[in-house]
Write a protein that holds these residues in place. Sequence first.
Motif, PDB file in Angstrom:
ATOM      1  N   ARG A  63       0.832  -1.207   0.000  1.00  0.00           N
ATOM      2  CA  ARG A  63       0.000   0.000   0.000  1.00  0.00           C
ATOM      3  C   ARG A  63       0.866   1.256   0.000  1.00  0.00           C
ATOM      4  NH1 ARG A  63      -5.261  -0.199   1.148  1.00  0.00           N
ATOM      5  NH2 ARG A  63      -5.180   1.682   2.389  1.00  0.00           N
ATOM      6  N   PHE A  68      -1.224   4.559  -0.953  1.00  0.00           N
ATOM      7  CA  PHE A  68      -2.370   4.646  -0.043  1.00  0.00           C
ATOM      8  C   PHE A  68      -1.927   4.908   1.389  1.00  0.00           C
ATOM      9  CE2 PHE A  68      -4.247   1.507  -3.199  1.00  0.00           C
ATOM     10  CZ  PHE A  68      -4.759   2.522  -3.963  1.00  0.00           C
ATOM     11  N   PRO A  88      -1.567   8.697  -4.804  1.00  0.00           N
ATOM     12  CA  PRO A  88      -1.780   7.522  -5.659  1.00  0.00           C
ATOM     13  C   PRO A  88      -2.209   7.883  -7.079  1.00  0.00           C
ATOM     14  CG  PRO A  88      -3.362   7.585  -3.822  1.00  0.00           C
ATOM     15  CD  PRO A  88      -2.305   8.595  -3.543  1.00  0.00           C
ATOM     16  N   TYR A  89      -3.023   8.970  -7.216  1.00  0.00           N
ATOM     17  CA  TYR A  89      -3.542   9.266  -8.555  1.00  0.00           C
ATOM     18  C   TYR A  89      -2.496   9.906  -9.465  1.00  0.00           C
ATOM     19  CZ  TYR A  89      -4.549  13.486  -5.806  1.00  0.00           C
ATOM     20  OH  TYR A  89      -4.473  14.550  -4.952  1.00  0.00           O
TER      21      TYR A  89
ATOM     22  N   GLU B 212     -10.177   3.813  -3.415  1.00  0.00           N
ATOM     23  CA  GLU B 212      -8.736   3.595  -3.581  1.00  0.00           C
ATOM     24  C   GLU B 212      -8.444   3.172  -5.012  1.00  0.00           C
ATOM     25  OE1 GLU B 212      -7.393   0.837  -0.652  1.00  0.00           O
ATOM     26  OE2 GLU B 212      -7.173   2.389   0.877  1.00  0.00           O
ATOM     27  N   ALA B 214     -10.153   3.911  -7.633  1.00  0.00           N
ATOM     28  CA  ALA B 214     -10.299   5.088  -8.496  1.00  0.00           C
ATOM     29  C   ALA B 214      -9.048   5.956  -8.422  1.00  0.00           C
ATOM     30  CB  ALA B 214     -11.531   5.886  -8.086  1.00  0.00           C
ATOM     31  N   ALA B 215      -8.549   6.181  -7.209  1.00  0.00           N
ATOM     32  CA  ALA B 215      -7.343   6.994  -7.039  1.00  0.00           C
ATOM     33  C   ALA B 215      -6.170   6.317  -7.737  1.00  0.00           C
ATOM     34  CB  ALA B 215      -7.039   7.188  -5.556  1.00  0.00           C
ATOM     35  N   ASP B 216      -6.099   5.004  -7.588  1.00  0.00           N
ATOM     36  CA  ASP B 216      -5.010   4.241  -8.183  1.00  0.00           C
ATOM     37  C   ASP B 216      -5.004   4.377  -9.706  1.00  0.00           C
ATOM     38  OD1 ASP B 216      -2.904   2.142  -7.762  1.00  0.00           O
ATOM     39  OD2 ASP B 216      -4.207   1.084  -9.153  1.00  0.00           O
ATOM     40  N   LEU B 217      -6.207   4.529 -10.280  1.00  0.00           N
ATOM     41  CA  LEU B 217      -6.320   4.631 -11.735  1.00  0.00           C
ATOM     42  C   LEU B 217      -6.195   6.078 -12.196  1.00  0.00           C
ATOM     43  CD1 LEU B 217      -9.153   2.027 -12.113  1.00  0.00           C
ATOM     44  CD2 LEU B 217      -6.850   1.807 -13.031  1.00  0.00           C
ATOM     45  N   GLY B 218      -5.823   6.966 -11.290  1.00  0.00           N
ATOM     46  CA  GLY B 218      -5.531   8.338 -11.692  1.00  0.00           C
ATOM     47  C   GLY B 218      -6.663   9.321 -11.469  1.00  0.00           C
ATOM     48  N   CYS B 219      -7.648   8.951 -10.666  1.00  0.00           N
ATOM     49  CA  CYS B 219      -8.808   9.814 -10.458  1.00  0.00           C
ATOM     50  C   CYS B 219      -8.604  10.629  -9.183  1.00  0.00           C
ATOM     51  CB  CYS B 219     -10.051   8.940 -10.345  1.00  0.00           C
ATOM     52  SG  CYS B 219     -11.572   9.851 -10.319  1.00  0.00           S
ATOM     53  N   ARG B 220      -8.758  11.958  -9.318  1.00  0.00           N
ATOM     54  CA  ARG B 220      -8.610  12.817  -8.139  1.00  0.00           C
ATOM     55  C   ARG B 220      -9.806  12.652  -7.215  1.00  0.00           C
ATOM     56  NH1 ARG B 220      -5.057  16.704  -8.189  1.00  0.00           N
ATOM     57  NH2 ARG B 220      -3.523  16.585  -9.853  1.00  0.00           N
TER      58      ARG B 220
END
Lengths: 376, 311
Positions: A63, A68, A88-89, B212, B214-220
């Motif tokens: 993580r 995260f 992360p984004y 998480e 969504a964030a991981d895929l680049g979404c703010r």
Amino acid sequence: MSTDPAARAATTPSPPAPYVRIERLTKRFGDFVAVRQVSLEIARGEIFCLLGGSGCGKTTLLRMLAGFETPTEGSIYIDGVDVTGVPPYERPVNMMFQSYALFPHMTVEQNVAFGLRQDGTPRAEIETRVEEMLSLVKLDGYAKRKPHQLSGGQRQRVALARALVKRPKLLLLDEPLGALDKKLREHTQFELVGLQERLGVTFVIVTHDQEEAMTLASRIGVMRAGEILQVGSPTDIYEYPNSRFVADFIGSVNLVEGKLVEDEPDHVRIDCPQLGGTVYVDHGVSSPPDAQLSVAIRPEKLQLARERPEQPDNVLAGTVTGIAYLGDATRYLVRLSTGFVLRVTMPNVYRREEQFEQGQPVWVHWHASAAVVVMR
Amino acid sequence: MNAATERLAVRLRGLGAARSQFGRACVILVPYLWLAVFFLVPFLIVLKIAFANIQLSMPPVEPVVTWTADKVLQLRLHFSNFSFVFGDDLYIAAFLNSLKVAGISTVLALLLGYPMAYGIARAPGAWRNVLFLLVVLPFFTSFLLRVYAWLGLLGRSGPINDLLLALGIVHEPLQLLQTDFAVYLGMVYSYLPFMVLPLYSAIEKLDLTLLEAAADLGCRPTKAFFTITLPLTKEGIFAGCLLVFIPAVGEYVIPALLGGPDTLMIGRVVWDEFFGNRDWPVASALAIVLLAILTGFVLLLQRVQSREEEA
């Protein structure tokens, strides 16, 4: 796909340079130290597996790689860039979640396209890349389905496609096969490795399942209590464990305590009161004399015989006290005169092979290279 | 012997199934009976009165079904009540104003209730129960008392005006009561818990790993709220809005106590027709039209919802 730098790297193997570098990473939750001073280097195109029991810190480490969790101390570099504080984004990293975390209100196609859409990729390109990805994971024809209309294995592949479609520098997989049944697992393991080889993406996998780690990984890091105990290829980890914990955690093992009585560069002799004799090992060890050592011998490296074999060392007398016939092999429990019970696995090479019987006196013997001396 | 016992077992199982089916029917029967007696029958009485003619008696309506002297069962339906309701601008205006007030109140309650529900659902365990209790706490006091309390708070010499005067924000007391502002305040205040509760349960169920992912895929985070959180809590939003909107349309107490003489709402008009004019048929006709409008709304929402689920 050939324009992808990652894919090119896979076809022309380059000398392994540290692609992911983790430096003295620590994560504390209050008083609890989840990850303690972990340093690690992972090469491009590698499948690196973090293996450990629950609560060993492997998921926290993953993580932190995903962004995260923020490390308490230490830093993470990916492809030479310090990403420690990057949210992360904005990381060039994607993750496949243990629960898959598919968006239930979106179709398979929308799920896979989600990441590309965040980057403002042109619509036409999104379409072709999603289509490409879905056919790669053999899900063409499922584009319009919703996640709840798919089987567990199909969902796993959607999650994989969604994580891979952005061509991440690093793909993180949290127990990727955990939710699949045994048959599907075995099949998917090989598919996953095949896919990784084709795309050349660097994989970091977290698992508690040693078999999964052995089949998937090019290197394994065994974790316990927030620390990495040993890093090595599956063979290294299995054949040359560096500690009692690693020896015991991976596979099955006979562990006995002993004391060094003969210490030569090319061989050692260890007195093991539990066995009622000495163990001859054909490699030297670097340890102070009189140090408490452990000797680890894998059950399949022990052999049983009716007659006393003609070798001076590594022969013990015992009685068969337990038999488990597994088909491909038979597991025996052999009680020695000291009362210590050894686990022995004999492969069933021939059909109608003569099996040893309960209560039968036998000789246990092994080759000088079979035993491993571990210090910790 | 074996076959015989087997047959017996099958028969017994069949009997058991029949009995459990009967039991199930009984369980369902009780609430249906309740609904029939306490909801359907009163509704039919109101429906009957809506088609009756006014008459000086108690009750002040002519009977709809009569047994005449020459042995004819007579059913007389007066549609004049409905044509009267639709013919008068006052009633139309009251309907439209009620829908407007209820609609704005619902939107305000949603805008206020969503962050509240979100905060409660994401609060640490022990806090969550306390906050949840605080939302439900107003129900422990009478609704009427709470609305009366606002009369005191909003009055010319109430604490709100005192505070504004003391801070020098205003130089003479504001007219807060008998305004649209007071009506909206009362509406949002009274119905907010009905918005928060379904929203809370929807938000609380939301799987956080989706955010998480969504964030991981680049979404703010802000975008993730609109693309993941909001669509996945849609059912809570629908439920909350219906629970606020429907009672708000027919609300009588709040506009009567907090609203001005020109706050025209259908609940108040029905009250006036019923008790002021003693015109039960027109009051009933208004109630029926209101019911029809609201049923239409609910059906429309359900249609939209089920169509989205299919897609």
